[in-house]
Design a protein around this motif. Structure first.
Motif, PDB file in Angstrom:
ATOM      1  N   GLU A 181       0.845  -1.318  -0.071  1.00  0.00           N
ATOM      2  CA  GLU A 181       0.009   0.112   0.061  1.00  0.00           C
ATOM      3  C   GLU A 181       1.002   1.109   0.161  1.00  0.00           C
ATOM      4  O   GLU A 181       1.760   1.294   0.924  1.00  0.00           O
ATOM      5  CB  GLU A 181      -0.997   0.259   1.378  1.00  0.00           C
ATOM      6  N   GLY A 221      -1.763  -0.866  -3.689  1.00  0.00           N
ATOM      7  CA  GLY A 221      -2.801  -0.027  -3.103  1.00  0.00           C
ATOM      8  C   GLY A 221      -2.619   1.203  -3.274  1.00  0.00           C
ATOM      9  O   GLY A 221      -1.601   1.845  -2.569  1.00  0.00           O
ATOM     10  N   VAL A 233      -4.870  -1.233  -6.990  1.00  0.00           N
ATOM     11  CA  VAL A 233      -6.069  -1.599  -6.176  1.00  0.00           C
ATOM     12  C   VAL A 233      -6.238  -0.042  -5.533  1.00  0.00           C
ATOM     13  O   VAL A 233      -5.503   0.614  -5.022  1.00  0.00           O
ATOM     14  CB  VAL A 233      -5.925  -2.414  -4.954  1.00  0.00           C
ATOM     15  N   GLU A 293      -8.130   2.081  -3.135  1.00  0.00           N
ATOM     16  CA  GLU A 293      -8.855   1.757  -1.725  1.00  0.00           C
ATOM     17  C   GLU A 293      -9.684   3.236  -1.502  1.00  0.00           C
ATOM     18  O   GLU A 293      -9.141   4.410  -1.242  1.00  0.00           O
ATOM     19  CB  GLU A 293      -7.674   1.770  -0.706  1.00  0.00           C
ATOM     20  N   ASP A 336     -11.769   0.637   2.250  1.00  0.00           N
ATOM     21  CA  ASP A 336     -10.963   0.458   3.210  1.00  0.00           C
ATOM     22  C   ASP A 336     -11.816   0.729   4.513  1.00  0.00           C
ATOM     23  O   ASP A 336     -13.075   1.228   4.678  1.00  0.00           O
ATOM     24  CB  ASP A 336     -10.356   1.680   3.107  1.00  0.00           C
TER      25      ASP A 336
END
Length: 577
Positions: free
Chosen positions: A353, A410, A442, A444, A474
């Motif tokens: 992330e 992310g 991805v 979030e 999230d």
């Protein structure tokens, strides 16, 4: 006691009463002698009632509270006139009974004094109308009055009970529940009419010292004194609440941020000796309730950081942080750190992330939630989001190639970004330039976006998902992240919030809840990531309940991308040892 009904509720209630008055009139007209007197007049009054219901339904929710006095008063006149022109005594009594609607409206809509005036006017009007007819005995008319008064008294009692649920017992102000109930209605009204709305958070400076030095009774007296000062200073349309402890909150419909700041500064001077720090924010198009109050909270933080006893406007000229952030973005001084996302069963890193980090030259490290909020309110969120994405895919490309060409990435995205029509194309352009596969990205989605439920934002998510990107919710399991939204959003991944994960090793019930949520996600074809994993026993529970992926300090703290390159090939469970 102040009024408890919102304009929307008042409009709905009034429209129902006008509509049923019209239905009653239609029934009376249908049953009256076609050749009898007053039938045409009653038909006309029925048409007026039905038209009034339509008008209130269409526009009533936008009216100020004062406008409802006119419609309630008009209702009294309409009913009294209907009773006066009724063709027979029975019909007149039916019309007189309708005056009970006025009693309910008056005590539900208005404060006691105004409601009492409406009650006196209504009972006087119906008594006069019945007596002018000459066929209704005085005591019969008074009996009708007694029924109307009884309904008014009962409504008053119920309103008092309802008011207590939304009132602070110490200060008599609205409590947090009442404030939270009023906020969405005022925001909706501001959005419809285009009128301004300001939100203010107020915090007593060094209040704990008052309690410690002089006792809680002295602290209570201070709170009541502050409440009294503000009550006298604020306009009647304001919603002033004790938010909890020594915190107050204020909503000012029809007031700009600058006007609210001026009002706050004038009012705080009215109680010398009690320092107040205040944060002001003005509602912006697209704001959710959480975003508006978060910006007010940020302004409050700035006021405290500047030395307390101040009032600051969010995004105002007094805030230098936005200018500093813009300069930092232009100079490339906002860094990107990455935190591993691992497969629970093997401890193998499958993705990361990306997280923005900024160290201010004077203030030092600035919390992400603080500078992200600044970016959102000052039009910098697009530049910040693009910088994070571009930096991440550029610096992580060597790691992705070393891992065989697949590494999940992310990226946090705010509602403000998604409502920008150019955002999807910007994302696609960055990915095309870097060669990073869209299927490995991805997005979030923040909880504030879920609350806002913006159609433009959801459309952008569908657009990006069609390009191959995946979507994650999230902080799932807290706040506004509810199951009802799973079928309205293009969702691929659920990220269980760290506050939920924190107790799974010590609370069997929480672990069972997590297992149920994992089963639900699997049944829906969704992947699962547990956030905030810090201990071995939490990791063990995640394995037992079948959670596929996790991230947290146990597996690795956020670090610059270059540091992850040196760790490739090692399991992150081993790194934590």
């Amino acid at each position: 006691m102040s009024e408890v009904a919102t304009p929307r509720t008042m409009a709905a209630t009034l429209a129902v009463f006008y509509a049923f008055a019209g239905i009653t009139g239609l029934l009376v007209v249908a049953g009256a002698d076609p050749a009898g007197p007053g039938r045409e007049a009653l038909a006309g009054l029925t048409l007026v009632a039905v038209t009034g219901a339509a008008v209130v339904t269409r526009w009533g929710a936008r009216w100020p509270r004062s406008a409802f006095h006119g419609f309630v008063g008009a209702g009294s006149v309409l009913i009294a006139t209907a009773a006066l022109v009724s063709p027979d005594t029975a019909t007149a009594m039916v019309c007189g009974a309708l005056m009970s609607f006025i009693a309910v409206d008056a005590y539900f809509f208005f404060a006691h004094r105004a409601a009492f005036v409406h009650m006196v006017a209504a009972t006087s009007a119906i008594t006069a109308a019945l007596q002018l007819r000459g066929d209704v005995p005085l005591f019969t008319a008074l009996a009708v009055d007694s029924v109307i008064v009884a309904l008014g008294v009962a409504t008053r009692s119920l309103v008092v009970l309802a008011s207590r649920a939304t009132r602070d017992p110490l200060t008599g102000l609205t409590n947090r529940r009442g404030f939270d109930d009023a906020l969405p209605d005022l925001m909706a009204a501001a959005s419809r009419s285009g009128s301004p709305l300001a939100a203010v958070l107020l915090d007593l400076d060094h209040f704990k010292e008052i309690n410690d030095a002089d006792g809680h009774q002295a602290g209570d007296r201070v709170l009541c004194r502050v409440a009294d000062v503000w009550r006298r200073a604020l306009p009647s349309t304001a919603v002033f609440a004790r938010h909890g402890g020594d915190e107050f909150a204020l909503l000012l419909p029809g007031t700009t941020g600058d006007e609210a700041l001026d009002l706050v500064r004038r009012t705080t001077a009215g109680h010398p000796g009690i320092g107040l720090s205040c944060g002001v924010a003005e509602h912006q198009p697209g704001d959710s309730a959480a975003q508006l109050m978060r910006r007010a909270d940020h302004a409050l933080y700035m006021a405290k950081a500047a030395g307390r006893g101040r009032a600051e406007l969010d995004g105002g000229e007094s805030s230098e942080l936005a200018r500093d952030l813009a300069a930092a973005l232009a100079a490339g001084e906002v860094q990107v750190h990455v935190q591993p996302v691992v497969e629970v069963a093997s401890g193998r890193m499958t993705g990361v992330e990306a997280l923005a980090r900024w160290t201010h030259p004077r203030l030092g490290p600035v919390p992400p939630e603080r500078f992200v909020a600044v970016a959102e309110q000052n039009g910098l969120i697009g530049a910040l989001g693009e910088h994070v994405l571009r930096t991440a895919v550029t610096q992580l490309n060597p790691l992705r190639r070393a891992m065989g060409g697949s590494l999940g990435l992310g990226i946090n995205v705010s509602g403000r970004e998604l409502t920008d029509p150019a955002y999807p194309q910007r994302v696609r352009a960055v990915l095309a330039e870097s060669g990073w596969p869209a299927s490995d990205v991805v997005l979030e989605v923040t909880e504030s976006l879920l609350e806002a439920q913006s159609s433009a934002a959801v459309a952008a998510l569908h657009d990006l998902r069609a390009s191959g990107l995946r979507i994650a919710i999230d902080d799932f399991g807290t706040g506004y992240s509810s199951l009802s939204r799973l079928d309205a959003l293009p969702v691929d991944i659920l990220k269980f919030d760290s506050s939920f994960v924190a107790t799974i090793a010590t609370s069997p019930r929480r672990a069972q809840m997590l297992e149920s949520m994992v089963g639900m996600a699997r049944a829906l074809g969704l992947s699962m990531v547990a956030e905030g994993v810090e201990a071995r026993d939490q990791d063990a529970v995640l394995g037992l309940v079948g959670c596929t992926y996790a991230q947290g300090w146990l597996y690795g703290r956020p670090v610059p991308p270059a540091e992850l390159v040196a760790r490739r090939g090692r399991t992150f469970a081993a790194v934590a040892d």
